[in-house]
Structures are given as structure tokens and as C-alpha cells.
Scaffold this motif. Structure first.
Motif, PDB file in Angstrom:
ATOM      1  N   CYS A   6       0.844  -1.422  -0.133  1.00  0.00           N
ATOM      2  CA  CYS A   6       0.615   0.068   0.159  1.00  0.00           C
ATOM      3  C   CYS A   6       0.802   1.109   0.131  1.00  0.00           C
ATOM      4  CB  CYS A   6      -0.742   0.085   1.147  1.00  0.00           C
ATOM      5  SG  CYS A   6      -2.156   1.373   1.352  1.00  0.00           S
ATOM      6  N   CYS A   9       0.258   3.644   3.901  1.00  0.00           N
ATOM      7  CA  CYS A   9       0.089   2.935   4.852  1.00  0.00           C
ATOM      8  C   CYS A   9       1.629   1.696   4.778  1.00  0.00           C
ATOM      9  CB  CYS A   9      -0.829   1.732   6.084  1.00  0.00           C
ATOM     10  SG  CYS A   9      -1.575   0.483   4.901  1.00  0.00           S
ATOM     11  N   CYS A  43      -4.500  -0.084  -0.089  1.00  0.00           N
ATOM     12  CA  CYS A  43      -4.604  -1.543   0.152  1.00  0.00           C
ATOM     13  C   CYS A  43      -6.335  -0.657   1.078  1.00  0.00           C
ATOM     14  CB  CYS A  43      -4.277  -1.902   1.616  1.00  0.00           C
ATOM     15  SG  CYS A  43      -4.422  -0.620   3.237  1.00  0.00           S
ATOM     16  N   CYS A  46      -6.866   2.228   3.326  1.00  0.00           N
ATOM     17  CA  CYS A  46      -6.704   2.969   2.744  1.00  0.00           C
ATOM     18  C   CYS A  46      -7.249   4.048   2.196  1.00  0.00           C
ATOM     19  CB  CYS A  46      -5.715   2.846   2.840  1.00  0.00           C
ATOM     20  SG  CYS A  46      -3.961   3.137   4.121  1.00  0.00           S
TER      21      CYS A  46
END
Ligand SMILES: [Zn+2]
Ligand SMILES: [Zn+2]
Ligand SMILES: [Zn+2]
Length: 565
Positions: A6, A9, A43, A46
Motif C-alpha cells: 500500500c 500505509c 490497500c 486506506c
């Protein structure tokens, strides 16, 4: 299957083959050429956070319509730099959103230009659908009468402080109450009547503080019961004994109410929970799913088929990924929020209502078709950046913008947080993904320090100075503000509210409604699936109860076989 990291994050996440197939299936086609939507760089969490950061569901302000100058309640803080209209003015012919239309500039990024457009087109103060009567304070809601501060609610009457309400009458302080009447402080109550302080109950009536009960009547402090009457703490009583014991519990007293509420929390720790809540599911994963098929990692959905990462989607939605709210026949759509009511092929949009089809990167559209990068329009077709084109021009220009967005890395990404109208702390994202001011700013989000003016009242009293019993609350309380015992913020009690508390014989709240809503929110499991083992047979399960949680959790088979035969 593709494994990727991601961009926000840094967590590794998987993109399944069927996901790639879905992205291909919904990729738009112009002049016979398909403009492929690339696999996501963020992801699922997120992506959800980014969408929810667009959404202010709970903060409403006293404001003025910038067209008719009448007072109104608005989702936007007063003194915005862009115009905000009341519902009537926004739908009128007094203005034209195409007057704000702009040419697309191929030398600049898409989202930057879109932010400028957002700040020029008149916005609608609240998102309300259908006929509403005496409902000045409802938002993302419709078709209701005499309701106050209900959100994501439809077909309700006399309801107050609710979220996710459908077809309720006189329900107060609830979360996901459906087809229910005279319920107070209930979470996930379906088809219930006169139910108080209960959670995950169906067809229950005249009862207090139940958890995971079905078909129960006249029961107090029970968990996991089916079709029972006159039970207290899961013990069967005669009608006479039940009534005598009930009489000893004065629910109108705040102290008694709190004691019973805490008692339920103790009982819940001894209760056995099923791995997920829901019924009539074929090949699904998630929680609170009803009548769904091939729907994965989804929460609070009803009648969804072939969906993934869907949240709060209802009624006949099919082939949808990454969608938050609300469905009602939404199809072939990706990464969108607050879309539905016969929507088709809606990509990366926020707000797409009533027969909207083939919209990409649009913001709040009603009954629009074939629009790209437009905002706050209704009944339009072939528009780009709010400017009118012919069908041929539209089909020639949109592919060029997509190719530009492919170069800038914007194609296939939802609007970034900086395109939100709201401070992160005022959005739904802050509930699911709480961030400090600095962290939100790193994500590109703004922050709001706005505090609405205090209510104009005769006096303000601290919550602990209120009489304990509802019977001792004078009518005069309507002229006071109460200081919330948690947040210290003043809040008022409305006449309709006081009448309902007296009718239900429940105490006056000591906390403001946002705080109460937050506490109810925290009583529900997170929208996240964890690997865990069934506490009975040891089988691997995917559940919203994380392995560290103290509750006893069984797989579906064990729950039905061992617990509730
Ligand atoms: Zn992430
Ligand atoms: Zn107006
Ligand atoms: Zn098991």
C-alpha cells in the motif's frame, strides 16, 4: 493473484484474479477502445479511509442559503468561500451549474483543477431525498416526517438521533434500527417494539437490555434467547414473579438505568457469539450481511450480489466494489460513496443519485448520464468540468483526459483527501480511522477548528445536577442547556425528545448526542476480519472479533449445534 504494498500505509495486500477481472469489466469504453482501470495502489482500508474522508455525516450548522437568503441547516460550516443553496433553490431554474463550466487544462493535474471547480459551483446544504416533512435536521436521509438528527435514514416518523434507520417509528438514540417502533438505545434491532438498551435483536418486544435474542417478549437482561417470555438474566419466571421483579427496577432512574446497562456488559462476556451476524448468505464474508451472494469483506449490506469491500449497501446491488452507501439497484460500480437509486456504471464518484449512469470522477450528481469530472449538477448529459459538449465531442475529449490522468498517476485513484470539503475530524473517516491533526495533514486532509456558537438558553447546568428520575424532570429543562459529562459541550433537549423519554420512562441523557452516537458506534465490532479459531471445535474462522477480545466466539456450525438448537 498479485501481492502489492500500500502506497499510504506500507501494508502488503493482495489483489485477487477476480478483482483484476472486475476492474477490466467496469473499465470504460470510448470509440471501441477500453481504458483499463489499473489495480489499486492503496490497500482496501486506506481506500475506504480516503472515501470516508469526503463524508460529513454528523455535523450540521445553522447557515443561510446564498440564493434565497433564508436560514437553513447545512452540512457546510457557515462562511464558506463557495455558495451553498437550500434544497429548493438548488433544484430550481434560478441558476445553472454550467455557468461555472471550465475547459480542461492538459498542463495541470486533474484533481487540482477539480478542486477549483468544486469551489465555484453552488453546493446543496444537505443531502435529502424524496418528500420530507418537518425534518430540518436530517442528512443523507429522506422520505420521513417529524424526525430530528437522523442520518442514513429513510421512511421514518418521529425518530431522533439515529443512524442507519429504515422504516422506524418513534425510535430514539439508535444505530441500524429497521422496521422498529418505540425503541431506545438499541443497536442492530430489526422488527422490534418497545425495546430498550439492546443489541443484535430481531422480533423482540417490551424488553430491556437484551443481546443476540430473537422472538423474545417481556424479558430483561438476557442473552442468546429464542422465543422466550418472562425471563430475567436467562432465568424463567412466572408472569407474576416477573412483573414483581420488574417493578423493583425503576428504569426512569438514571442510576438504575446505568446499573442495568453495566450488568448487560458483564453478561455479554459469558455469552457465546456466532462468528458473524447475518442470514441467507451464499459464499460471503463480512458482518451484518443479509440476503447476499458472492459478496466479500463487506459490512452492513442487504441484497448485494457479486460485491467486495461494500459498506452499508442495500437492496438489489450487483457487481460493485469499494462502495460506501447506499445502493438500491446500483450496478457495475467502483470506488464510490453515497450512490444509488438505479445507478449504473459509476466510477470514483461521491454522490450519484436517481437514475445516474456512466459517471466518472463526479461529485454530487442527480439524474445525470455520461458526465466526467462534473460537480453539483442534475439532469445533464455529456458534460466535462461542468461544460456542455456534444456526444461526439464528449467521446473524443474524455479519452484524452484519461490518457492525461494515466500520465499524472491519477487514473484509477479516488479523489484524494485534499479534495474533501470537510476537516478530517468532522468526517466519517475519523470514526473508523482516527487520526491526530498532524497525521491527517500528512495524508493531505484539512482540519476544522470550528466550534458552533453555544445554544441560546436561560441557563446551563452540569449533567450531574439533573434530577435522577425522569419523573422529576420539570418542563423547564427545555429552556436549559446541559453540559455533557464527557465532552463538556452544552446540549439541549427538544420538546419531542422529552415527551418520548417520558412515554418510554427512560432517564434524560447526560451526554450530548454525538458522544452517545460514538459510544454506540464503539459497541459494534470493527469492520475488519481477523483470523481466529472457533472456541469450541478449533476450526479457523474469519471474524470481526479479534483474537485478543474476551468474548467467546463459535463457528457457525458449533453455534447452531451446541448453543442454539
Ligand atoms: Zn494502506
Ligand atoms: Zn434558498
Ligand atoms: Zn466450531
Amino acid at each position: 493473484m498479485v501481492q502489492t504494498i500500500c502506497k499510504q500505509c506500507g501494508t502488503a495486500f493482495e489483489i485477487a484474479d477476480e478483482d483484476l477481472k472486475f476492474y477490466e469489466q467496469v473499465s470504460p469504453v470510448f470509440s471501441g477502445k477500453k481504458y483499463l482501470i489499473p489495480p489499486p495502489k492503496y490497500c482496501p482500508d486506506c481506500r475506504q479511509q480516503r472515501r470516508l474522508a469526503m463524508c460529513n455525516e454528523q455535523n450540521l450548522y445553522n447557515s443561510t442559503c446564498d440564493l434565497c437568503k433564508k436560514e437553513m441547516i447545512s452540512q457546510f460550516q457557515p462562511n464558506q468561500t463557495f455558495p451553498v443553496y437550500c434544497r429548493d433553490c438548488w433544484h430550481s431554474d434560478e441558476w445553472d451549474p454550467k455557468e461555472c463550466g471550465k475547459d480542461f487544462d492538459f498542463s495541470r493535474p486533474f484533481f487540482e483543477q477539480f478542486a477549483e471547480l468544486q469551489k465555484s459551483v453552488p453546493a446543496q446544504g444537505r443531502d435529502v431525498q424524496g418528500t420530507v416533512i418537518n425534518c430540518e435536521y436530517i442528512h443523507f436521509a429522506g422520505f420521513s416526517k417529524n424526525c430530528y438528527l437522523i442520518m442514513h435514514a429513510d421512511f421514518c416518523e418521529d425518530c431522533l438521533y439515529g443512524y442507519g434507520f429504515k422504516k422506524n417509528i418513534a425510535c430514539v438514540d439508535g444505530f441500524y434500527n429497521l422496521h422498529s417502533e418505540l425503541c431506545y438505545e438499541c443497536i442492530d434491532a430489526h422488527k422490534c417494539y418497545e425495546l430498550i438498551g439492546s443489541q443484535e435483536c430481531v422480533n423482540c418486544s417490551s424488553s430491556w437490555f437484551l443481546r443476540d435474542c430473537i422472538g423474545c417478549k417481556n424479558c430483561i437482561l438476557c442473552t442468546g434467547l429464542r422465543d422466550k417470555e418472562y425471563c430475567i438474566e436467562n432465568q424463567q419466571y412466572s408472569k407474576e414473579d416477573y412483573m414483581a421483579r420488574k417493578k423493583e427496577m425503576d428504569l426512569g432512574s438514571y442510576k438504575t438505568y446505568q446499573r442495568l446497562k453495566e450488568k448487560l456488559q458483564d453478561l455479554e462476556l459469558k455469552h457465546t457469539f456466532k462468528e458473524y451476524q447475518g442470514h441467507n448468505l451464499q459464499n460471503c464474508s463480512g458482518n451484518h450481511l443479509y440476503n447476499c451472494k458472492n459478496t466479500f469483506e463487506s459490512f452492513d449490506c442487504e441484497d448485494v450480489e457479486d460485491g467486495k469491500y461494500c459498506y452499508q449497501m442495500v437492496l438489489s446491488s450487483k457487481n460493485i466494489y469499494d462502495t460506501y452507501q447506499y445502493g438500491t439497484n446500483l450496478q457495475e460500480s467502483l470506488e464510490s460513496c453515497i450512490c444509488g437509486d438505479n445507478g449504473y456504471h459509476i466510477l470514483f464518484c461521491f454522490g450519484g443519485h436517481v437514475d445516474s449512469t456512466d459517471l466518472s470522477y463526479c461529485w454530487y450528481m442527480e439524474s445525470c448520464k455520461d458526465c466526467f469530472g462534473c460537480t453539483f449538477m442534475h439532469h445533464q448529459r455529456y458534460c466535462i468540468f461542468n461544460k456542455q459538449y456534444t456526444k461526439e465531442e464528449y467521446e473524443e475529449l474524455v479519452p484524452k483526459i484519461i490518457e492525461h490522468m494515466q500520465k499524472t498517476g491519477e487514473w484509477g485513484e479516488h479523489f484524494p483527501m485534499k479534495n474533501s470539503f470537510f476537516g478530517y475530524n468532522h468526517t466519517t473517516a475519523s470514526l473508523y480511522y482516527p487520526l491526530a491533526k498532524e497525521e491527517a495533514q500528512i495524508c493531505g486532509a484539512r482540519w476544522s477548528d470550528y466550534e458552533p456558537p453555544p445554544p441560546k438558553v436561560e441557563k446551563v447546568i452540569p449533567a450531574d445536577r439533573l434530577p435522577d428520575n425522569i419523573d422529576d424532570i420539570p418542563d423547564d429543562v427545555l429552556n436549559w442547556a446541559i453540559t455533557c459529562e464527557v465532552t463538556g459541550k452544552p446540549f439541549i433537549i427538544t420538546q419531542q425528545e422529552l415527551r418520548l423519554y417520558r412515554q418510554m420512562r427512560v432517564p434524560l441523557p447526560r451526554r450530548n448526542w454525538q458522544q452517545r452516537q460514538l459510544e454506540r458506534f464503539n459497541k459494534r465490532n470493527p469492520r475488519k476480519l481477523f483470523e481466529r479459531k472457533c472456541d469450541k471445535c478449533g476450526k479457523d474462522i474469519k471474524t470481526t472479533y479479534s483474537p485478543e477480545r474476551p468474548e467467546i466466539v463459535y463457528c457457525e456450525d458449533c453455534y447452531h449445534k451446541e448453543v442454539y438448537v
